[in-house]
Design a protein around this motif. Structure first.
Motif, short mmCIF file in Angstrom:
data_model
loop_
_atom_site.label_atom_id
_atom_site.label_comp_id
_atom_site.label_asym_id
_atom_site.label_seq_id
_atom_site.Cartn_x
_atom_site.Cartn_y
_atom_site.Cartn_z
N ILE A 2 -5.72 -10.48 -5.47
CA ILE A 2 -5.79 -9.63 -6.60
C ILE A 2 -4.42 -9.77 -7.22
O ILE A 2 -3.41 -9.48 -6.71
CB ILE A 2 -6.24 -8.00 -6.26
N VAL A 3 -4.34 -9.92 -8.51
CA VAL A 3 -3.21 -10.34 -9.24
C VAL A 3 -2.77 -9.07 -10.04
O VAL A 3 -3.53 -8.32 -10.77
CB VAL A 3 -3.18 -11.39 -10.22
N VAL A 4 -1.51 -8.49 -10.17
CA VAL A 4 -0.83 -7.47 -10.78
C VAL A 4 0.08 -8.05 -11.86
O VAL A 4 1.01 -8.80 -11.75
CB VAL A 4 -0.06 -6.52 -10.00
N ALA A 48 -7.77 -8.44 -11.75
CA ALA A 48 -6.20 -8.53 -12.39
C ALA A 48 -6.27 -7.08 -12.93
O ALA A 48 -6.89 -6.46 -13.56
CB ALA A 48 -6.18 -9.30 -13.46
N VAL A 49 -4.93 -6.63 -12.26
CA VAL A 49 -4.52 -5.05 -12.31
C VAL A 49 -3.29 -4.98 -13.39
O VAL A 49 -2.31 -5.81 -13.14
CB VAL A 49 -4.34 -4.29 -11.31
N ASP A 50 -3.35 -3.87 -14.22
CA ASP A 50 -2.15 -3.79 -15.01
C ASP A 50 -1.33 -3.10 -14.32
O ASP A 50 -1.67 -1.69 -13.80
CB ASP A 50 -2.36 -3.01 -16.19
N GLY A 51 -0.02 -3.42 -13.80
CA GLY A 51 0.97 -2.61 -12.99
C GLY A 51 0.98 -1.21 -13.51
O GLY A 51 1.84 -0.31 -12.74
N ASN A 52 1.37 -1.02 -14.88
CA ASN A 52 1.65 -0.04 -15.51
C ASN A 52 0.41 0.97 -15.52
O ASN A 52 0.72 2.26 -16.13
CB ASN A 52 2.14 -0.15 -17.16
N PRO A 59 -1.60 4.15 -14.86
CA PRO A 59 -1.61 5.34 -14.03
C PRO A 59 -2.45 5.02 -12.71
O PRO A 59 -1.89 5.61 -11.89
CB PRO A 59 -1.91 6.39 -14.96
N ASP A 60 -3.41 4.61 -12.49
CA ASP A 60 -4.34 4.54 -11.40
C ASP A 60 -4.33 3.01 -10.73
O ASP A 60 -5.28 2.62 -10.21
CB ASP A 60 -5.78 4.67 -11.80
N ALA A 61 -3.15 2.20 -11.04
CA ALA A 61 -3.11 1.00 -10.49
C ALA A 61 -3.41 0.84 -8.93
O ALA A 61 -4.09 -0.07 -8.56
CB ALA A 61 -1.93 0.31 -10.84
N LEU A 62 -3.00 1.81 -8.14
CA LEU A 62 -2.93 1.82 -6.81
C LEU A 62 -4.49 1.94 -6.50
O LEU A 62 -4.78 1.16 -5.60
CB LEU A 62 -2.18 2.87 -6.27
N ALA A 63 -5.13 3.07 -7.11
CA ALA A 63 -6.59 3.04 -6.77
C ALA A 63 -7.39 1.88 -7.23
O ALA A 63 -8.43 1.34 -6.49
CB ALA A 63 -7.00 4.23 -7.63
N GLN A 64 -7.00 1.15 -8.34
CA GLN A 64 -7.57 -0.04 -8.66
C GLN A 64 -7.40 -1.13 -7.59
O GLN A 64 -8.44 -2.11 -7.46
CB GLN A 64 -7.20 -0.50 -10.15
N LEU A 65 -6.33 -1.38 -7.25
CA LEU A 65 -6.00 -2.34 -6.03
C LEU A 65 -6.91 -2.10 -5.03
O LEU A 65 -7.36 -2.99 -4.42
CB LEU A 65 -4.56 -2.27 -5.73
N PRO A 104 -8.82 -2.39 3.87
CA PRO A 104 -7.39 -2.48 3.96
C PRO A 104 -6.47 -3.50 3.65
O PRO A 104 -6.80 -4.74 3.88
CB PRO A 104 -6.98 -2.20 5.58
N ILE A 105 -5.42 -3.43 2.71
CA ILE A 105 -4.75 -4.60 2.15
C ILE A 105 -3.42 -4.72 3.40
O ILE A 105 -2.69 -3.83 3.42
CB ILE A 105 -4.10 -4.34 0.88
N LEU A 106 -3.30 -6.18 4.02
CA LEU A 106 -2.48 -6.14 4.91
C LEU A 106 -1.27 -7.25 4.27
O LEU A 106 -0.26 -7.34 4.89
CB LEU A 106 -2.75 -6.64 6.03
N SER A 107 -1.21 -7.70 3.12
CA SER A 107 -0.43 -8.81 2.63
C SER A 107 -0.30 -8.65 1.17
O SER A 107 -1.07 -8.68 0.32
CB SER A 107 -0.87 -10.24 3.10
N VAL A 108 1.22 -8.61 0.79
CA VAL A 108 1.52 -8.65 -0.42
C VAL A 108 2.59 -9.34 -0.63
O VAL A 108 3.63 -9.56 0.01
CB VAL A 108 2.14 -6.91 -0.94
N ILE A 109 2.57 -10.31 -1.85
CA ILE A 109 3.50 -11.12 -2.30
C ILE A 109 4.04 -10.74 -3.70
O ILE A 109 3.39 -10.78 -4.55
CB ILE A 109 3.00 -12.60 -2.30
N ASP A 110 5.21 -10.44 -3.67
CA ASP A 110 5.79 -9.84 -4.80
C ASP A 110 6.89 -11.03 -5.47
O ASP A 110 7.68 -11.22 -5.04
CB ASP A 110 6.96 -8.72 -4.47
N LEU A 111 6.22 -11.64 -6.63
CA LEU A 111 6.81 -12.62 -7.29
C LEU A 111 7.89 -12.05 -8.50
O LEU A 111 8.19 -13.02 -9.30
CB LEU A 111 5.80 -13.75 -7.87
N VAL A 112 7.90 -10.89 -8.74
CA VAL A 112 8.61 -10.37 -9.72
C VAL A 112 9.85 -9.75 -9.16
O VAL A 112 10.86 -10.12 -9.71
CB VAL A 112 7.84 -9.21 -10.54
#
Length: 355
Positions: free
Chosen positions: A208-210, A228-232, A234-240, A247-255
């Protein structure tokens, strides 16, 4: 030899004509065919990194980056000459070969280098950072072992594998045990699109890309993102959470901004891992007790080593990895390419093509 150099931080690159160097010792001279324009080049061009929380900006000058400097660490070129001590050690490359130049070079002598992790050396000699790089029509590489024969691969397509490719590959390797589950990737620029392609080649379930840019989110979906989720939003967390369905166990932050790291931190379940790659700048805002309570791992990942780069190119060949979008531009457009990147106008990678 024509090069575009950083003559002063935050000033346009200067066009410089000088004598083409001749290789000495173990050096190898290549004629540049393609040089990727990477987001890290913006930080070099600007002279440092924002650390956030009122801290003084991290100055590259204070870290030994001297000017003038020819940037460019994603370089492919034709081997045209060996130094007198290099010919006998040429190994896998010969005159006329088209090769990728591995740029993350260390001192070659310390314990870190001797274990193969030159990218983590405390006395680096990285091409395009500490030594001159590929924004030029010729480049000196210190030893033949840093040249990887492309075996027919298109130089424009292959150039980004030296940074965006090996950077994302190394980050994905750090969560390899979790690739059977949906992961979250922040950023759908050159790195993000590369990560999606490599994830498929490595047998991953998907990501899932933000990204806050609608065009980049669209590019991510075309590249196979699960969502694909807009990080801005307001419900980005719920969308993810909804998109993952587990449960999400891995996040890669390329920003690497306060907002992306915070959202990445928040979305992780217990035992999760946040891999920090992006260098945009700022300071973290995590609630410290939650790191322990959720048993989270926060791990940095800086480019990749030579072994990983060779593994990556083999993966690209054997799995027929689709290339990320590239925009070839003549070397003379180096300043325009940097400005387009700074302004967020590029999808994928701009590639300078001197020859």
């Amino acid at each position: 030899m024509k090069s575009f150099k950083v003559l002063e931080f935050n000033e346009p690159l200067g066009e410089v004509d000088e004598q083409t160097p001749q290789p000495t010792g173990t050096q190898v001279l290549i004629r540049v065919k393609a040089a990727g324009v990477c987001h890290s080049d913006l930080h070099i061009w600007e002279g440092g990194y924002e650390l956030g929380h009122g801290r003084k900006k991290l100055s590259l000058k204070d870290r030994g980056i001297t000017l003038p400097r020819t940037m460019g660490h994603e370089t492919v070129g034709e081997v045209i000459a060996f130094g007198p001590d290099a010919e006998q050690e040429a190994g896998g490359v010969k005159i006329g070969d088209i090769a990728l130049a591995y740029p993350w070079i260390g001192c070659g002598k310390c314990a870190v280098c001797l274990t193969g992790d030159e990218n983590l050396c405390l006395a680096p000699r990285c091409l395009g950072v500490h030594c001159d790089g590929g924004y030029s029509d010729h480049l000196l590489v210190p030893h033949p072992r840093y040249l990887i024969d492309l075996k027919g691969m298109d130089p424009v397509i292959a150039a980004p594998y030296a940074c965006s490719g090996v950077t994302t590959y190394s980050a994905l390797k750090k969560i390899e045990s979790d690739l059977g589950n949906p992961i979250v990737i922040f950023g759908a620029g050159g790195l993000g699109l590369m990560a999606l392609e490599l994830l498929k080649a490595m047998g991953g379930k998907g990501a899932i890309v933000v990204d806050i840019d609608a065009k980049k989110r669209e590019a991510a979906i075309k590249a196979g993102a699960l969502a694909a989720v807009d990080g801005n939003a307001p419900d980005a967390l719920a969308q993810l959470s909804q998109a993952a369905g587990q449960p999400i166990l891995s996040v890669i932050d390329l920003v690497g901004t306060p907002s992306t790291t915070q959202l990445g931190f928040d979305v992780l379940s217990k035992g999760g891992k946040l891999i920090m790659v992006g260098l945009f700048g700022g300071g973290a805002t995590w609630a410290l007790p939650l790191i322990a309570m959720k048993a989270l791992t926060i791990q940095g990942s800086y480019v990749g080593n030579l072994r990983e780069t060779k593994e990556l190119l083999e993966l690209v060949r054997t799995k027929k990895v689709q290339p990320i979008p590239t925009t070839p531009m003549p070397l003379a457009k180096a300043n325009a390419a940097l400005n387009d990147l700074k302004d967020g106008k590029l999808v994928g990678r701009a590639i300078l093509t001197p020859a």
